[in-house]
Enzyme design. Structure first.
Site, PDB file in Angstrom:
ATOM      1  N   ARG A  42      92.801 -85.623  38.547  1.00 34.24           N
ATOM      2  CA  ARG A  42      93.193 -85.469  37.146  1.00 34.24           C
ATOM      3  C   ARG A  42      93.505 -84.034  36.735  1.00 34.24           C
ATOM      4  O   ARG A  42      94.437 -83.808  35.970  1.00 34.24           O
ATOM      5  CB  ARG A  42      92.130 -86.069  36.232  1.00 34.24           C
ATOM      6  N   ASP A  75      88.956 -90.864  32.327  1.00 31.38           N
ATOM      7  CA  ASP A  75      90.209 -90.151  32.553  1.00 31.38           C
ATOM      8  C   ASP A  75      90.766 -89.515  31.294  1.00 31.38           C
ATOM      9  O   ASP A  75      91.382 -88.445  31.345  1.00 31.38           O
ATOM     10  CB  ASP A  75      91.247 -91.078  33.186  1.00 31.38           C
ATOM     11  N   SER A 111      91.727-103.689  38.698  1.00 30.43           N
ATOM     12  CA  SER A 111      92.707-102.601  38.637  1.00 30.43           C
ATOM     13  C   SER A 111      92.472-101.676  39.820  1.00 30.43           C
ATOM     14  O   SER A 111      91.360-101.569  40.341  1.00 30.43           O
ATOM     15  CB  SER A 111      92.581-101.834  37.318  1.00 30.43           C
TER      16      SER A 111
END
Length: 415
Positions: free
Chosen positions: A96, A125, A180
């Site tokens: 990130r 995130d 996911s």
């Protein structure tokens, strides 16, 4: 909203960010610039470019950041032997800050008013992207659609996609995607869907894409040799490669032998617990090897200091503080400790296990003359240990003697 004229969007080309792209155009009436990063997720990125063009995006950034990702983010993290909550190798977390860095760099170059991302309001995130962005571009405006829009259900998201002609993966439309997934060169993560029950075993199909089940892993062990220079991996089996190539090769080797699977319930920074499953074959090998070469090249107290600091360092990365002054200060210390962490480590890979076979270094602090159980020729005087032990026991001897005196029953006087 009318003040926003140009936005840089972190864009994967998937359902969420494709909806966000159109939503930004509709709600903010602004120009959208897309940024798609190749950090080794193993997917073709040109479809993302094509989707962006379809919706009138004129400025499209698709960048190969694999080398920078491993060299400037993964390797510095592994110099600290970083593990979050005892197990997690931070594969998502460490990607990130790089994406945040490029987002603001593009925003500055394009004179954009804002940046945007597809992270939800429940996850880590959003914190990582935004803390990084604010640290690097203090006045940046961040648009986080998941905290603004009313498309909070899967059905609403699909309806919006259909209304605006946004292609939807068949499995997502039928609700057949059981979890996911997020991938980069360090790992693949799986969460959500069927994995939200922490007592339910991961599904047999669909998951574990880069690691062989240990039951099907080769019945013959494989030996490899890793070479380190100043704390960083620089060669595998004598072959020098770029940082991202080294990690990719470790992934191949580890995946083949079923190394690096993890099923974890972790504590998110936003306050909730979350169950995630991770595949980190190369990182698992790298961590074991790095600790092995440090075991002969690091001073004892320096090694112990690193171990003391590591959980704090891991939390900084997990919580999104890569660009914070405290992480940068810690990195200076960590990098200083790695100046002599150079040498070779031999490993055996076998059915999910990484076994250290040997380690050697010109910088080794291991002195066989002193540590030997045989005659050391006077290199170490064993009689010295007596005084050493007595001095270290002094405070305990004083305390024990004091307790002994105060615990004696008082003598009775004769009547």
């Amino acid at each position: 909203m009318s003040k926003i004229k140009k936005v840089v969007l972190a864009y994967s080309g998937g359902l969420d960010t494709s909806v966000i792209l159109k939503w930004l155009q509709d709600e903010y009436r602004c120009e959208v610039i897309t940024f798609t990063a190749d950090i080794g997720q193993g997917e073709e990125l040109e479809p993302a470019r094509a989707k962006a063009k379809k919706f009138g995006v004129k400025k499209i950034y698709v960048e190969d950041l694999r080398e920078e990702f491993v060299r400037d983010f993964v390797f510095p993290m592994f110099r600290a032997n970083t593990v979050y909550e005892g197990e997690y190798l931070l594969g998502t977390s460490i990607a990130r800050p790089l994406i945040a860095k490029r987002l603001v760099e593009i925003a500055q170059a394009e004179k954009a008013d804002a940046i945007s991302h597809g992270a939800t309001g429940k996850g880590n995130d959003q914190v990582r992207f935004e803390l990084g962005a604010y640290a690097l571009m203090p006045g940046v405006h961040v648009i986080a659609p998941w905290r603004e829009w009313d498309l909070l259900s899967r059905d609403k998201l699909l309806a919006y996609a259909d209304q605006h002609g946004i292609p939807v993966d068949y499995k997502k439309r039928k609700g057949e995607a059981p979890f996911s997934m997020d991938a980069n060169l360090l790992h693949i993560s799986y969460e959500g869907g069927v994995l939200e029950d922490p007592n339910r075993a991961p599904p047999e199909s669909g998951m574990w894409r880069i690691t062989t089940p240990v039951e099907k892993a080769p019945n013959k062990a494989e030996e490899i040799e890793l070479e380190f220079s100043r704390g960083d991996l620089c060669a595998i089996n004598g072959k020098k490669m770029k940082a991202h190539e080294l990690l990719a090769e470790l992934n191949r080797l580890g995946g083949k032998h079923g190394i690096g699977r993890l099923d974890l319930v972790e504590n998110r920074y936003v306050g909730m617990k979350s169950r995630g499953c991770y595949e980190t074959p190369g990182g698992t090998i790298l961590l074991r090897a790095h600790r092995a070469i440090e075991s002969i090249t690091l001073d004892r107290e320096v090694a112990h200091l690193k171990d003391d600091l590591m959980p704090r360092y891991a939390s900084l990365i997990y919580n999104g503080y890569w660009w914070s002054p405290e992480r940068l200060a810690l990195q200076v210390l960590i990098d200083h400790t790695q100046q002599r962490v150079t040498g070779h480590v031999r490993l055996k890979l076998f059915k999910g296990h990484v076994i250290v076979l040997g380690r050697k270094s010109k910088e080794s602090l291991f002195d066989a003359r002193i540590s030997t159980f045989d005659d050391d020729g006077g290199a170490y005087n064993q009689a010295d240990a007596g005084g050493f032990i007595k001095l270290n026991a002094l405070r305990m001897r004083i305390a024990a003697a004091k307790r002994s005196q105060t615990s004696r029953p008082a003598s009775r006087k004769k009547s």
